[in-house]
Design an enzyme around this catalytic site. Structure first.
Site, PDB file in Angstrom:
ATOM      1  N   GLU A 258     -21.513  79.747  29.748  1.00  0.00           N
ATOM      2  CA  GLU A 258     -22.235  80.895  30.516  1.00  0.00           C
ATOM      3  C   GLU A 258     -22.293  80.905  32.350  1.00  0.00           C
ATOM      4  OE1 GLU A 258     -23.656  82.439  28.236  1.00  0.00           O
ATOM      5  OE2 GLU A 258     -22.748  81.339  26.804  1.00  0.00           O
ATOM      6  N   GLU A 287     -15.309  86.711  28.404  1.00  0.00           N
ATOM      7  CA  GLU A 287     -15.145  86.027  27.937  1.00  0.00           C
ATOM      8  C   GLU A 287     -13.739  85.160  28.310  1.00  0.00           C
ATOM      9  OE1 GLU A 287     -16.785  83.454  25.362  1.00  0.00           O
ATOM     10  OE2 GLU A 287     -18.034  85.360  25.686  1.00  0.00           O
TER      11      GLU A 287
END
Length: 492
Positions: A258, A287
């Site tokens: 994250e 991502e």
């Protein structure tokens, strides 16, 4: 109205829209972290009201007039107009009632999913999911103009990408992944950690890892959630993680993952704040940041050597003899149930499973009543393990409760992009391993910020990767990296 006046009016109007969207995002963060359970019904109405306001602004007829007249003077302004034209065209196809119905159902659905997951009761979530799929099919039909419904939804997360392109990429990846998986699982695996790690210690080291990877906690915070996520952009970017008493890696690598997302948002140029360029350009590119932080950097032999010392400082002797043994434990490969805990060999197989199932759901080829059985059968075929309970299977991910159909394949696309970025990063930073062995990520993260993160939405997703890497992306660098790493780890 002159072209310059139209552009200025457009940007001023969009700035307020961006700010309101940021408020909606913060409200969603609150719902998943600290909102009292009894507030769920009210929150769903609040989210629907916010979506109604946002939809009205995003479809305001004046936008069309300004977009017709506005002209750009530089590359950034051209990109802003490109994003706004795409957004206006997309949003004007969706009726306001549908937009608010989706927002209301999404808000309510998250709580229903969380309860069903905790109780291992898919049947209690199935009606909510079925209704969500109906709404998303309706939305897709509005957007697709007779084309593929899934592609219309995918475009929201990875513009210009199609399901067919992703299928071709997955088809190219699968044989080498399956072969590597078979060879790895046939070899001797290191024993997993075998003790409990207190939550306070996990969170303390998690915070240290976040700072080590460059997360600015004066512009963010770390909280706990059922499913870790990152939220926000610019000067307020928040992340969540989760703890597991016997698996501290769940916490540490969820946090680093994250942080990769968050550092992308924090790294975007300040001048782009509250403009269409002020956030990551796509979920695939997003991502690529979370995965390269988590895997190529965070799970490397060099960095895990440093992390081993940090864990001994935090927890004392935890039963792993040395840095080399620790590296093997961190990268231990097994056919586990949970995608977010999966090793690098198995991770993309998890994504492919979800991609196939959700395409079938949107196409009407698979009904919700049959989804759990379809999931369990596919999982056993792919992983050789029978699913023991819904929370380890069809209920493990939050995405479908939020209506995020088209999101899952961007995880693997991000892995592919990360493989390309890592290949270029290693050439650009010869001291990478020596730096990581000291817990120093600054050169690596600075390279990513300079070559990718700062540009936000300036370029199209694929062009963003090409600009950073200097070559067209493909799955080859990722597969080469995985084979080299795990062949070495398992002496294959």
């Amino acid at each position: 109205m002159s072209a310059s006046s139209a552009f200025d009016a457009l940007m001023e109007f969009d700035r307020t829209t961006q700010a309101l969207a940021s408020v909606a995002g913060r409200t969603g963060w609150d719902q998943e972290t600290v909102m009292p359970e009894g507030a769920a019904a009210l929150r769903s109405e609040e989210m629907a009201a916010l979506e109604s306001v946002l939809h009205a602004r995003r479809t305001d007829p004046r936008l069309g007039e300004w977009l017709m007249k506005a002209e750009a003077s530089d590359e950034a302004d051209k990109a802003k107009l490109r994003h706004l034209k795409r957004s206006f065209a997309r949003n004007t196809k969706i009726p306001e009632k549908l937009a608010t119905d989706i927002a209301r159902h999404t808000s309510a659905g998250q709580g229903i999913w969380a309860k069903a997951r905790a109780e291992d009761d898919f049947a209690s979530f199935a009606p909510t999911l079925a209704r969500m799929i109906e709404l998303k099919r309706e939305e897709a039909a509005c957007l697709a103009a007779g084309g593929d419904l899934y592609d219309a939804l995918l475009d929201d997360y990875e513009p210009s990408m199609t399901g067919a392109e992703l299928q071709a990429m997955f088809d190219a990846m699968r044989p080498r992944l399956v072969d590597l998986r078979a060879r790895v699982l046939a070899a001797d695996a290191p024993a997993p950690l075998d003790r409990e790690f207190d939550e306070a210690g996990q969170m303390a080291l998690s915070s240290k890892l976040a700072a080590t990877f460059g997360y600015d906690l004066t512009r963010g915070r770390i909280d706990k959630a059922v499913h870790p996520f990152s939220s926000g952009s610019g000067t307020d970017v928040r992340i969540t993680t989760r703890t597991s008493p016997r698996d501290p890696f769940n916490c540490f690598y969820s946090t680093v993952h994250e942080v990769g997302h968050a550092c992308y948002e924090q790294g975007v140029r300040d001048a782009y704040a509250l403009t269409p360029l002020g956030a990551g350009v796509s979920m695939g590119v997003h991502e690529s940041q979370s995965r390269i932080y988590e895997n190529q950097l965070g799970r490397s032999r060099a960095f895990t050597g440093w992390l081993y010392g940090q864990m001994r400082d935090q927890f004392g002797d935890f039963g792993v003899a040395d840095e080399d043994a620790f590296y093997k434990v961190v990268n231990r490969a097994s056919s586990g149930y949970i995608r977010t805990e999966a090793d690098e060999v198995h991770y993309n197989l998890h994504v492919m499973l979800r991609f196939d199932l959700e395409r079938q759901l949107i196409a009407g080829e698979l009904e919700v009543a049959d989804l759990e059985d379809a999931w369990n059968a596919r999982f056993e075929a792919d992983f050789g393990v029978a699913v023991d309970k819904p929370s380890n299977g069809v209920l493990q991910d939050v995405h479908w409760s939020f209506g995020l159909f088209g999101y899952f394949p961007t995880y693997s696309l991000g892995n592919v992009y990360a493989g390309c970025l890592y290949q270029s990063l290693r050439k650009a930073v010869p001291s990478l391993d020596a730096d990581l062995a000291q817990g120093d990520t600054t050169k690596a993260t600075a390279w990513l910020r300079e070559h990718l993160q700062q540009y936000g939405g300036l370029r199209e997703p694929r062009d963003t990767i090409v600009h950073a890497c200097g070559f067209e992306p493909s799955e080859a660098p990722l597969l080469d990296y995985l084979e080299a790493k795990f062949e070495d780890l398992y002496a294959l």
